[in-house]
Design a protein around this motif. Structure first.
Motif, PDB file in Angstrom:
ATOM      1  N   PHE A  15       0.397  -1.024   0.235  1.00 12.26           N
ATOM      2  CA  PHE A  15       0.194   0.109  -0.554  1.00 12.26           C
ATOM      3  C   PHE A  15       0.684   0.760   0.153  1.00 12.26           C
ATOM      4  N   GLY A  16       0.647   2.373  -0.638  1.00 13.44           N
ATOM      5  CA  GLY A  16       1.372   3.247  -1.042  1.00 13.44           C
ATOM      6  C   GLY A  16       1.127   4.473  -1.860  1.00 13.44           C
ATOM      7  N   GLN A 115       0.137 -10.538 -10.484  1.00 14.61           N
ATOM      8  CA  GLN A 115      -0.226  -9.513  -9.731  1.00 14.61           C
ATOM      9  C   GLN A 115      -1.379  -9.316 -10.055  1.00 14.61           C
ATOM     10  N   SER A 116      -1.450  -8.155  -8.498  1.00 10.13           N
ATOM     11  CA  SER A 116      -2.836  -7.159  -8.900  1.00 10.13           C
ATOM     12  C   SER A 116      -2.555  -5.753  -8.435  1.00 10.13           C
ATOM     13  N   LEU A 117      -2.485  -4.759  -9.790  1.00  6.05           N
ATOM     14  CA  LEU A 117      -2.639  -3.154  -8.878  1.00  6.05           C
ATOM     15  C   LEU A 117      -3.797  -2.483  -9.153  1.00  6.05           C
ATOM     16  N   ALA A 118      -4.272  -1.884  -8.108  1.00  6.30           N
ATOM     17  CA  ALA A 118      -5.502  -0.985  -7.990  1.00  6.30           C
ATOM     18  C   ALA A 118      -4.807   0.646  -8.240  1.00  6.30           C
ATOM     19  N   ILE A 119      -5.182   1.748  -8.748  1.00  2.57           N
ATOM     20  CA  ILE A 119      -4.637   2.641  -8.269  1.00  2.57           C
ATOM     21  C   ILE A 119      -5.940   3.930  -8.683  1.00  2.57           C
ATOM     22  N   GLU A 120      -6.101   4.491  -7.525  1.00  7.07           N
ATOM     23  CA  GLU A 120      -7.257   5.641  -7.558  1.00  7.07           C
ATOM     24  C   GLU A 120      -6.434   7.106  -7.016  1.00  7.07           C
ATOM     25  N   SER A 121      -7.270   7.831  -6.936  1.00  4.10           N
ATOM     26  CA  SER A 121      -6.962   9.219  -6.387  1.00  4.10           C
ATOM     27  C   SER A 121      -7.157   9.345  -4.808  1.00  4.10           C
ATOM     28  N   ASP A 122      -5.767  10.405  -4.504  1.00  3.89           N
ATOM     29  CA  ASP A 122      -5.631  10.253  -3.595  1.00  3.89           C
ATOM     30  C   ASP A 122      -7.068  11.198  -2.659  1.00  3.89           C
ATOM     31  N   GLY A 123      -7.062  11.570  -3.397  1.00  2.00           N
ATOM     32  CA  GLY A 123      -8.677  12.654  -3.151  1.00  2.00           C
ATOM     33  C   GLY A 123      -7.913  14.350  -2.912  1.00  2.00           C
ATOM     34  N   LYS A 124      -6.778  14.588  -3.142  1.00  2.00           N
ATOM     35  CA  LYS A 124      -5.820  15.230  -3.372  1.00  2.00           C
ATOM     36  C   LYS A 124      -5.055  15.472  -5.377  1.00  2.00           C
ATOM     37  N   GLY A 126      -2.843  13.805  -5.892  1.00  2.00           N
ATOM     38  CA  GLY A 126      -1.846  12.652  -6.069  1.00  2.00           C
ATOM     39  C   GLY A 126      -2.935  10.800  -6.790  1.00  2.00           C
ATOM     40  N   SER A 127      -2.178   9.752  -5.882  1.00  2.00           N
ATOM     41  CA  SER A 127      -2.657   8.485  -5.878  1.00  2.00           C
ATOM     42  C   SER A 127      -2.280   7.740  -4.960  1.00  2.00           C
ATOM     43  N   LYS A 128      -3.436   6.649  -5.021  1.00  2.00           N
ATOM     44  CA  LYS A 128      -3.315   5.672  -3.714  1.00  2.00           C
ATOM     45  C   LYS A 128      -3.177   4.690  -4.668  1.00  2.00           C
ATOM     46  N   VAL A 129      -2.041   3.455  -4.076  1.00  2.00           N
ATOM     47  CA  VAL A 129      -1.832   2.664  -4.658  1.00  2.00           C
ATOM     48  C   VAL A 129      -1.807   1.029  -3.630  1.00  2.00           C
ATOM     49  N   CYS A 130      -2.116   0.539  -4.313  1.00  2.00           N
ATOM     50  CA  CYS A 130      -3.007  -0.825  -3.336  1.00  2.00           C
ATOM     51  C   CYS A 130      -2.286  -2.012  -5.274  1.00  2.00           C
ATOM     52  N   MET A 131      -0.987  -3.422  -4.612  1.00  2.00           N
ATOM     53  CA  MET A 131      -0.548  -4.181  -5.350  1.00  2.00           C
ATOM     54  C   MET A 131      -0.411  -5.698  -4.270  1.00  2.00           C
ATOM     55  N   TYR A 132      -1.130  -6.350  -5.273  1.00  2.00           N
ATOM     56  CA  TYR A 132      -0.150  -7.556  -4.787  1.00  2.00           C
ATOM     57  C   TYR A 132       0.142  -8.349  -5.312  1.00  2.00           C
ATOM     58  N   VAL A 154      10.767  -1.865  -2.647  1.00  2.00           N
ATOM     59  CA  VAL A 154       9.683  -1.966  -2.636  1.00  2.00           C
ATOM     60  C   VAL A 154       8.988   0.110  -2.302  1.00  2.00           C
ATOM     61  N   PRO A 155       9.562   0.234  -1.254  1.00  2.00           N
ATOM     62  CA  PRO A 155       9.901   1.809  -1.302  1.00  2.00           C
ATOM     63  C   PRO A 155      10.874   2.785  -2.662  1.00  2.00           C
ATOM     64  N   ALA A 156      11.674   2.171  -2.623  1.00  2.00           N
ATOM     65  CA  ALA A 156      12.576   2.508  -4.027  1.00  2.00           C
ATOM     66  C   ALA A 156      11.740   2.883  -4.901  1.00  2.00           C
ATOM     67  N   PHE A 157      10.970   1.537  -5.133  1.00  2.00           N
ATOM     68  CA  PHE A 157      10.233   1.567  -6.572  1.00  2.00           C
ATOM     69  C   PHE A 157       9.122   2.527  -6.863  1.00  2.00           C
TER      70      PHE A 157
END
Length: 172
Positions: A15-16, A115-124, A126-132, A154-157
């Motif tokens: 989650f990032g 791999q499953s990746l979901a990207i959505e707005s953070d409400g501002k 930017g984006s919120k990312v969730c990956m399995y 992962v944080p570096a990516f």
């Protein structure tokens, strides 16, 4: 991190957030293989070809010495979804076996990858990312490398992806 009993391998949930990177831009950058070769230092080879009417991706990943590089052969799909007016970009990827992409000497083929990746707005802005993510890298992977990937890789990516989004928007 989950530890499934059946395989003994880790599965990752990530989650990032990517500040100042709108979700459509993140999805475009993630899907652009040619651009990824420019910003992802671990890409040795990466391309998409069509075999029997299906688009297949070949990806060779650089591993640190003295480990052998790994390669992946997989299919993926990206869909923009609308959930009650809220846009979510979903990317699904899974390894496939393609006779036209034989294994290469000295490179370990990752035969089990999902791999499953979901990207959505953070409400501002930017984006919120969730990956399995799951793969079986094959061979003996030392625990120091597994720990590095979880704690630092992962944080570096995500930071590299954020930089890539900023430079991508300047390109287009």
């Amino acid at each position: 991190i989950l530890f499934p009993q059946q395989s003994g391998l880790y599965e990752y949930k990530i989650f990032g957030g990517l500040a100042d990177c709108p979700p459509k831009l993140c999805a475009d950058v993630y899907m652009d293989l040619d651009f990824r070769k420019q910003w992802d230092q671990y890409v040795k080879e990466l391309y998409e070809k069509t075999y029997d009417g299906e688009k297949v991706i070949y990806w060779e990943v650089k591993y640190p010495f003295p480990l052998s590089n790994r390669d992946y052969v997989y299919i993926r799909e990206c869909r923009e979804m609308d959930v009650d007016g809220w846009k979510i970009w979903v990317v699904l990827a899974q390894s496939v076996s393609v006779p036209q992409c034989p294994e290469k000497p000295g490179i370990i083929r990752v035969k089990s990858y999902k791999q499953s990746l979901a990207i959505e707005s953070d409400g501002k802005t930017g984006s919120k990312v969730c990956m399995y993510y799951f793969d079986n890298p094959g061979g003996m992977i030392p625990s120091w490398l597994v720990n590095w990937a979880a704690k630092s890789g992962v944080p570096a990516f995500l930071k590299d992806m954020q930089k890539a989004c900023c430079s991508y928007s300047k390109r287009t």
